[in-house]
Motif scaffolding. Structure first.
Motif, short mmCIF file in Angstrom:
data_model
loop_
_atom_site.label_atom_id
_atom_site.label_comp_id
_atom_site.label_asym_id
_atom_site.label_seq_id
_atom_site.Cartn_x
_atom_site.Cartn_y
_atom_site.Cartn_z
N ASN A 110 0.85 -1.18 0.00
CA ASN A 110 0.00 0.00 0.00
C ASN A 110 0.88 1.23 0.00
OD1 ASN A 110 -2.38 1.40 -0.13
ND2 ASN A 110 -3.01 1.03 1.98
N HIS A 111 0.37 2.32 -0.58
CA HIS A 111 1.17 3.53 -0.74
C HIS A 111 0.22 4.72 -0.76
CE1 HIS A 111 4.60 5.65 -3.21
NE2 HIS A 111 4.35 6.24 -2.05
N TYR A 112 0.33 5.60 0.25
CA TYR A 112 -0.61 6.70 0.32
C TYR A 112 0.01 7.91 1.00
CZ TYR A 112 -1.38 4.67 4.99
OH TYR A 112 -1.22 4.16 6.25
N GLY A 113 -0.72 9.02 0.97
CA GLY A 113 -0.27 10.27 1.57
C GLY A 113 -0.54 11.43 0.64
N ASN A 114 -0.39 12.65 1.16
CA ASN A 114 -0.63 13.83 0.32
C ASN A 114 0.66 14.42 -0.24
OD1 ASN A 114 0.38 14.86 2.67
ND2 ASN A 114 -1.40 16.13 3.17
N HIS A 115 1.79 13.73 0.00
CA HIS A 115 3.07 14.14 -0.59
C HIS A 115 3.78 12.92 -1.16
CE1 HIS A 115 2.29 17.89 1.51
NE2 HIS A 115 3.30 18.44 0.88
N ILE A 116 3.07 12.18 -1.99
CA ILE A 116 3.67 11.01 -2.64
C ILE A 116 4.89 11.44 -3.45
CG2 ILE A 116 3.30 9.22 -4.38
CD1 ILE A 116 1.86 8.62 -1.85
N GLY A 117 5.98 10.77 -3.24
CA GLY A 117 7.22 11.10 -3.93
C GLY A 117 8.25 11.75 -3.03
N ALA A 118 7.84 12.09 -1.80
CA ALA A 118 8.79 12.67 -0.85
C ALA A 118 9.86 11.66 -0.46
CB ALA A 118 8.06 13.19 0.39
N ILE A 119 9.45 10.40 -0.31
CA ILE A 119 10.41 9.33 -0.04
C ILE A 119 11.01 8.91 -1.38
CG2 ILE A 119 10.73 6.99 0.85
CD1 ILE A 119 8.42 7.49 2.75
N LYS A 120 12.25 9.28 -1.58
CA LYS A 120 12.88 9.10 -2.89
C LYS A 120 13.45 7.70 -3.08
CE LYS A 120 12.16 13.25 -4.37
NZ LYS A 120 11.21 13.48 -5.49
N ASN A 121 13.98 7.13 -2.01
CA ASN A 121 14.66 5.84 -2.19
C ASN A 121 14.79 5.15 -0.84
OD1 ASN A 121 16.16 3.88 -3.80
ND2 ASN A 121 17.94 4.56 -2.63
N ILE A 122 14.74 3.82 -0.88
CA ILE A 122 14.99 2.98 0.29
C ILE A 122 16.00 1.92 -0.14
CG2 ILE A 122 13.99 1.41 1.99
CD1 ILE A 122 11.29 2.82 1.39
N SER A 123 17.16 1.93 0.48
CA SER A 123 18.21 1.01 0.05
C SER A 123 18.68 0.15 1.21
CB SER A 123 19.40 1.78 -0.55
OG SER A 123 19.95 2.66 0.39
N ILE A 124 18.94 -1.12 0.88
CA ILE A 124 19.42 -2.10 1.86
C ILE A 124 20.57 -2.87 1.21
CG2 ILE A 124 18.79 -4.03 3.36
CD1 ILE A 124 15.88 -3.22 3.03
N PRO A 125 21.75 -2.90 1.82
CA PRO A 125 22.89 -3.61 1.23
C PRO A 125 22.73 -5.13 1.29
CG PRO A 125 23.49 -2.79 3.38
CD PRO A 125 22.11 -2.25 3.09
N LYS A 126 23.64 -5.82 0.63
CA LYS A 126 23.72 -7.29 0.67
C LYS A 126 22.45 -7.97 0.16
CE LYS A 126 25.57 -9.47 3.89
NZ LYS A 126 25.82 -10.14 5.18
N ASN A 127 21.74 -7.30 -0.73
CA ASN A 127 20.48 -7.86 -1.26
C ASN A 127 19.46 -8.15 -0.17
OD1 ASN A 127 21.33 -7.83 -4.01
ND2 ASN A 127 22.45 -9.74 -3.67
N GLY A 128 19.64 -7.48 0.95
CA GLY A 128 18.66 -7.62 2.02
C GLY A 128 18.80 -8.89 2.85
N GLU A 129 19.91 -9.60 2.74
CA GLU A 129 20.10 -10.84 3.50
C GLU A 129 21.11 -10.61 4.63
OE1 GLU A 129 21.03 -14.27 1.26
OE2 GLU A 129 19.20 -14.20 0.05
N PHE A 130 20.70 -10.96 5.86
CA PHE A 130 21.55 -10.73 7.03
C PHE A 130 21.47 -11.93 7.96
CE2 PHE A 130 20.09 -6.64 5.48
CZ PHE A 130 21.27 -5.92 5.39
N TYR A 131 22.59 -12.21 8.59
CA TYR A 131 22.62 -13.25 9.60
C TYR A 131 22.18 -12.67 10.95
CZ TYR A 131 25.08 -16.32 6.36
OH TYR A 131 25.39 -17.10 5.28
#
Length: 243
Positions: A110-131
């Motif tokens: 889901n994605h909502y709000g009155n300022h859609i696009g304010a969150i430009k990017n979400i990045s996680i290293p290691k392809n998101g895999e962690f021990y």
């Protein structure tokens, strides 16, 4: 006691369909735990349970399908995560549809709000895999325009399980500024083996309930890898003394 007696009478009847309407809202935790355990037993033998409730956490934990009713009309009907997410949106972002469907993030729950696009990017290293116990860094890039008040403004992320329940939530304490903000959430991974979704929000922390300039549920995913002999969802630190 009347509710407990009524519930006990119903679940022991030989019927294929059981309707439970907010009955658990009046019970204590122990009573609710017993009820949900019985629900699971009834589901395993093929019984159909219609569970009516405003408790989103219990709906997500127990139900396999959800219908959102409003004044007798069906607003949404489908998988639990999607329907409950839309219901939550209506509570924290009522009547605010100042964006087009094309602006929604592809692949997000889901994605909502009155300022859609304010969150430009979400990045996680290691392809998101962690021990387990490995350090994790989740970076959220946010652009704050001058039509957003900086008072009580914050960025948050939530790590959710497969039912959509919040397991861990982090919020910014330091003030944000106009323009580009890069927020790094750094923490030790204490999640046991499994896949978990990430929700990110640009929020007004002082409103009740919290309102969002932008909220993305299912914005990203991480996978945690733990040794076989780990149990539960979270591996928390504990000092154990034997004397």
């Amino acid at each position: 006691m009347l509710v407990r007696l009524g519930f006990a009478s119903i679940i022991w009847l030989d019927t294929d369909i059981i309707l439970v309407d907010e009955a658990l809202a009046v019970g204590d935790y122990r009573f609710q735990t017993k009820c949900f355990k019985k629900f699971e037993e009834l589901k395993e033998i093929g019984k159909t349970i219609l569970y009516v409730s405003h408790d989103i956490d219990s709906v997500r934990r127990f139900c396999t399908r959800a219908i959102w009713l409003d004044n007798g009309k069906i607003i949404a009907n489908g998988d639990v995560a999607t329907v409950t997410s839309k219901y939550i949106e209506s509570c924290v972002n009522p009547g605010n549809k100042a964006y087009s469907q094309k602006q929604r993030l592809t692949g997000a729950l889901n994605h909502y709000g009155n300022h859609i696009g304010a969150i430009k990017n979400i990045s996680i290293p290691k392809n998101g895999e962690f021990y387990l116990h490995e350090n994790v860094r989740i970076t959220v890039d946010v652009y704050i325009s001058d039509d957003i008040s900086l008072d009580s403004l914050g960025v948050s992320i939530a790590l959710k399980d497969k039912f959509g329940l919040d397991l861990i939530v982090f919020q910014t304490d330091e003030p944000l500024h106009y323009g580009t903000n890069q927020i790094n959430f750094c923490f030790e991974n204490r999640l046991n083996s499994g896949k978990y979704t990430i929700a990110a929000g640009l929020e007004n922390k002082n409103s009740l309930p919290i309102t969002y300039y932008e909220y993305i549920e299912g914005a990203a995913e991480i996978k945690s890898i733990a040794p076989p002999q780990t149990f539960g969802l979270i591996s928390a630190p504990c000092k154990i003394y034997v004397r």
